[in-house]
Design a protein around this motif. Structure first.
Motif, PDB file in Angstrom:
ATOM      1  N   PRO A  29       0.816  -1.217   0.000  1.00 44.06           N
ATOM      2  CA  PRO A  29       0.000   0.000   0.000  1.00 44.06           C
ATOM      3  C   PRO A  29       0.852   1.270   0.000  1.00 44.06           C
ATOM      4  CG  PRO A  29       0.110  -0.884   2.202  1.00 44.06           C
ATOM      5  CD  PRO A  29       0.843  -1.856   1.310  1.00 44.06           C
ATOM      6  N   SER A  30       0.288   2.324  -0.570  1.00 46.26           N
ATOM      7  CA  SER A  30       0.940   3.633  -0.538  1.00 46.26           C
ATOM      8  C   SER A  30       0.140   4.622   0.308  1.00 46.26           C
ATOM      9  CB  SER A  30       1.098   4.173  -1.956  1.00 46.26           C
ATOM     10  OG  SER A  30      -0.165   4.276  -2.585  1.00 46.26           O
ATOM     11  N   ALA A  31      -1.094   4.245   0.681  1.00 46.33           N
ATOM     12  CA  ALA A  31      -1.958   5.098   1.500  1.00 46.33           C
ATOM     13  C   ALA A  31      -3.099   4.243   2.031  1.00 46.33           C
ATOM     14  CB  ALA A  31      -2.507   6.253   0.672  1.00 46.33           C
ATOM     15  N   TYR A  32      -3.807   4.773   3.023  1.00 45.59           N
ATOM     16  CA  TYR A  32      -5.041   4.112   3.476  1.00 45.59           C
ATOM     17  C   TYR A  32      -6.062   5.165   3.868  1.00 45.59           C
ATOM     18  CZ  TYR A  32      -3.966   4.749   8.490  1.00 45.59           C
ATOM     19  OH  TYR A  32      -3.698   5.275   9.728  1.00 45.59           O
ATOM     20  N   THR A  33      -7.331   4.783   3.806  1.00 44.69           N
ATOM     21  CA  THR A  33      -8.448   5.694   4.055  1.00 44.69           C
ATOM     22  C   THR A  33      -9.370   5.085   5.105  1.00 44.69           C
ATOM     23  OG1 THR A  33      -8.359   6.504   1.779  1.00 44.69           O
ATOM     24  CG2 THR A  33     -10.420   6.861   2.976  1.00 44.69           C
ATOM     25  N   ILE A  34      -9.838   5.938   6.015  1.00 41.38           N
ATOM     26  CA  ILE A  34     -10.834   5.539   7.014  1.00 41.38           C
ATOM     27  C   ILE A  34     -11.968   6.558   6.970  1.00 41.38           C
ATOM     28  CG2 ILE A  34     -11.338   5.274   9.478  1.00 41.38           C
ATOM     29  CD1 ILE A  34      -8.496   4.367   9.888  1.00 41.38           C
ATOM     30  N   ARG A  35     -13.193   6.058   7.116  1.00 35.58           N
ATOM     31  CA  ARG A  35     -14.358   6.943   7.211  1.00 35.58           C
ATOM     32  C   ARG A  35     -14.974   6.790   8.590  1.00 35.58           C
ATOM     33  NH1 ARG A  35     -19.646   6.081   3.701  1.00 35.58           N
ATOM     34  NH2 ARG A  35     -20.133   4.691   5.429  1.00 35.58           N
ATOM     35  N   HIS A  36     -15.227   7.916   9.245  1.00 34.59           N
ATOM     36  CA  HIS A  36     -15.912   7.921  10.539  1.00 34.59           C
ATOM     37  C   HIS A  36     -17.394   7.635  10.300  1.00 34.59           C
ATOM     38  CE1 HIS A  36     -17.008   8.830  14.573  1.00 34.59           C
ATOM     39  NE2 HIS A  36     -17.440  10.058  14.357  1.00 34.59           N
ATOM     40  N   SER A  37     -17.994   6.892  11.197  1.00 33.92           N
ATOM     41  CA  SER A  37     -19.397   6.519  11.067  1.00 33.92           C
ATOM     42  C   SER A  37     -20.288   7.750  10.894  1.00 33.92           C
ATOM     43  CB  SER A  37     -19.835   5.743  12.303  1.00 33.92           C
ATOM     44  OG  SER A  37     -21.217   5.492  12.245  1.00 33.92           O
ATOM     45  N   ARG A  38     -21.273   7.619  10.041  1.00 29.91           N
ATOM     46  CA  ARG A  38     -22.220   8.720   9.837  1.00 29.91           C
ATOM     47  C   ARG A  38     -23.223   8.818  10.968  1.00 29.91           C
ATOM     48  NH1 ARG A  38     -24.552   7.415   4.195  1.00 29.91           N
ATOM     49  NH2 ARG A  38     -24.241   5.344   5.010  1.00 29.91           N
ATOM     50  N   GLY A  39     -23.412   7.747  11.725  1.00 27.64           N
ATOM     51  CA  GLY A  39     -24.447   7.729  12.742  1.00 27.64           C
ATOM     52  C   GLY A  39     -23.996   8.185  14.125  1.00 27.64           C
ATOM     53  N   TYR A  40     -22.712   8.438  14.304  1.00 26.60           N
ATOM     54  CA  TYR A  40     -22.195   8.801  15.617  1.00 26.60           C
ATOM     55  C   TYR A  40     -21.507  10.148  15.547  1.00 26.60           C
ATOM     56  CZ  TYR A  40     -22.937   3.950  16.928  1.00 26.60           C
ATOM     57  OH  TYR A  40     -23.497   2.748  17.195  1.00 26.60           O
ATOM     58  N   ASN A  41     -21.775  10.996  16.523  1.00 24.93           N
ATOM     59  CA  ASN A  41     -21.120  12.296  16.593  1.00 24.93           C
ATOM     60  C   ASN A  41     -19.964  12.251  17.579  1.00 24.93           C
ATOM     61  OD1 ASN A  41     -20.716  14.925  15.861  1.00 24.93           O
ATOM     62  ND2 ASN A  41     -22.166  15.747  17.347  1.00 24.93           N
ATOM     63  N   ARG A  42     -19.599  11.056  18.019  1.00 23.08           N
ATOM     64  CA  ARG A  42     -18.512  10.899  18.985  1.00 23.08           C
ATOM     65  C   ARG A  42     -17.779   9.595  18.654  1.00 23.08           C
ATOM     66  NH1 ARG A  42     -23.138   8.915  20.986  1.00 23.08           N
ATOM     67  NH2 ARG A  42     -23.080   7.103  22.317  1.00 23.08           N
ATOM     68  N   SER A  43     -16.816   9.260  19.453  1.00 24.13           N
ATOM     69  CA  SER A  43     -16.085   7.995  19.328  1.00 24.13           C
ATOM     70  C   SER A  43     -15.216   7.899  18.074  1.00 24.13           C
ATOM     71  CB  SER A  43     -17.038   6.795  19.374  1.00 24.13           C
ATOM     72  OG  SER A  43     -17.803   6.835  20.561  1.00 24.13           O
ATOM     73  N   ALA A  44     -14.819   9.020  17.504  1.00 20.80           N
ATOM     74  CA  ALA A  44     -13.930   8.977  16.336  1.00 20.80           C
ATOM     75  C   ALA A  44     -12.521   8.611  16.788  1.00 20.80           C
ATOM     76  CB  ALA A  44     -13.907  10.332  15.637  1.00 20.80           C
ATOM     77  N   LEU A  45     -11.813   7.907  15.924  1.00 21.79           N
ATOM     78  CA  LEU A  45     -10.428   7.552  16.216  1.00 21.79           C
ATOM     79  C   LEU A  45      -9.593   8.802  16.454  1.00 21.79           C
ATOM     80  CD1 LEU A  45      -9.662   4.802  13.563  1.00 21.79           C
ATOM     81  CD2 LEU A  45      -9.871   4.493  16.022  1.00 21.79           C
ATOM     82  N   ARG A  46      -8.704   8.709  17.428  1.00 22.93           N
ATOM     83  CA  ARG A  46      -7.739   9.776  17.707  1.00 22.93           C
ATOM     84  C   ARG A  46      -6.321   9.222  17.858  1.00 22.93           C
ATOM     85  NH1 ARG A  46     -11.027  12.519  15.856  1.00 22.93           N
ATOM     86  NH2 ARG A  46     -12.282  14.100  16.875  1.00 22.93           N
ATOM     87  N   ASN A  47      -6.203   8.047  18.457  1.00 20.53           N
ATOM     88  CA  ASN A  47      -4.899   7.455  18.756  1.00 20.53           C
ATOM     89  C   ASN A  47      -4.905   5.996  18.315  1.00 20.53           C
ATOM     90  OD1 ASN A  47      -3.725   9.713  20.612  1.00 20.53           O
ATOM     91  ND2 ASN A  47      -5.786   9.338  21.397  1.00 20.53           N
ATOM     92  N   TRP A  48      -4.110   5.688  17.285  1.00 21.75           N
ATOM     93  CA  TRP A  48      -4.082   4.319  16.782  1.00 21.75           C
ATOM     94  C   TRP A  48      -2.804   4.068  16.000  1.00 21.75           C
ATOM     95  CZ3 TRP A  48      -6.566   8.178  14.219  1.00 21.75           C
ATOM     96  CH2 TRP A  48      -6.408   8.269  12.843  1.00 21.75           C
ATOM     97  N   ASP A  49      -2.527   2.782  15.831  1.00 23.55           N
ATOM     98  CA  ASP A  49      -1.436   2.333  14.973  1.00 23.55           C
ATOM     99  C   ASP A  49      -2.028   1.634  13.762  1.00 23.55           C
ATOM    100  OD1 ASP A  49       0.509   3.195  16.752  1.00 23.55           O
ATOM    101  OD2 ASP A  49       0.844   1.211  17.618  1.00 23.55           O
ATOM    102  N   PHE A  50      -1.501   1.956  12.592  1.00 20.02           N
ATOM    103  CA  PHE A  50      -1.835   1.227  11.370  1.00 20.02           C
ATOM    104  C   PHE A  50      -0.746   0.179  11.209  1.00 20.02           C
ATOM    105  CE2 PHE A  50      -1.353   0.431   6.838  1.00 20.02           C
ATOM    106  CZ  PHE A  50      -2.652   0.134   6.479  1.00 20.02           C
ATOM    107  N   GLN A  51      -1.150  -1.089  11.236  1.00 19.45           N
ATOM    108  CA  GLN A  51      -0.188  -2.183  11.193  1.00 19.45           C
ATOM    109  C   GLN A  51      -0.482  -3.115  10.016  1.00 19.45           C
ATOM    110  OE1 GLN A  51      -0.929  -3.752  15.163  1.00 19.45           O
ATOM    111  NE2 GLN A  51       0.885  -2.672  15.913  1.00 19.45           N
ATOM    112  N   MET A  52       0.569  -3.824   9.586  1.00 16.24           N
ATOM    113  CA  MET A  52       0.420  -4.805   8.510  1.00 16.24           C
ATOM    114  C   MET A  52       1.125  -6.094   8.901  1.00 16.24           C
ATOM    115  SD  MET A  52       0.653  -2.489   5.031  1.00 16.24           S
ATOM    116  CE  MET A  52       2.384  -2.209   5.193  1.00 16.24           C
ATOM    117  N   SER A  53       0.670  -7.183   8.304  1.00 18.83           N
ATOM    118  CA  SER A  53       1.215  -8.502   8.599  1.00 18.83           C
ATOM    119  C   SER A  53       1.127  -9.370   7.350  1.00 18.83           C
ATOM    120  CB  SER A  53       0.417  -9.150   9.732  1.00 18.83           C
ATOM    121  OG  SER A  53       0.795 -10.491   9.930  1.00 18.83           O
TER     122      SER A  53
END
Length: 106
Positions: A29-53
């Motif tokens: 991969p050269s990039a990745y995309t995430i979409r925040h849920s349309r039904g929630y106004n909270r609980s969006a990602l803030r701190n995470w690791d993007f990992q591969m295996s």
């Protein structure tokens, strides 16, 4: 890559939470995309690791996010370029998002 229908994946605000995706084939991969849920106004990602295996057991952190506010509004989408992908001809089959800190709800 098969079905591209968006899926709603969420966890409690747990710093040990994660989810994986088996792509079913190897990619570099050269990039990745995430979409925040349309039904929630909270609980969006803030701190995470993007990992591969390659095998789903041994993980390499490709990118870490700390207090990332790119996903603010319900339904918002963000794409992150991946600049530190290890040089590997085979590629990677599994992706994991591993939570490392609180989400937007605290």
């Amino acid at each position: 890559l098969g079905d591209c229908t968006p899926s709603n994946c969420h966890t409690h605000d747990d710093r040990k939470a994660w989810f994986t995706i088996d792509l079913g084939l190897f990619i570099i991969p050269s990039a990745y995309t995430i979409r925040h849920s349309r039904g929630y106004n909270r609980s969006a990602l803030r701190n995470w690791d993007f990992q591969m295996s390659k095998d789903g057991d041994n993980w390499v952190t490709i990118q870490s996010h700390k207090a990332d506010t790119a996903l603010n509004d319900p339904g918002s989408t963000s794409t992150w370029p991946l600049e530190n992908v290890p040089n590997d001809e085979q590629g990677w089959r599994h992706i994991r998002i591993k939570i490392t800190g609180p989400n937007s709800s605290g």
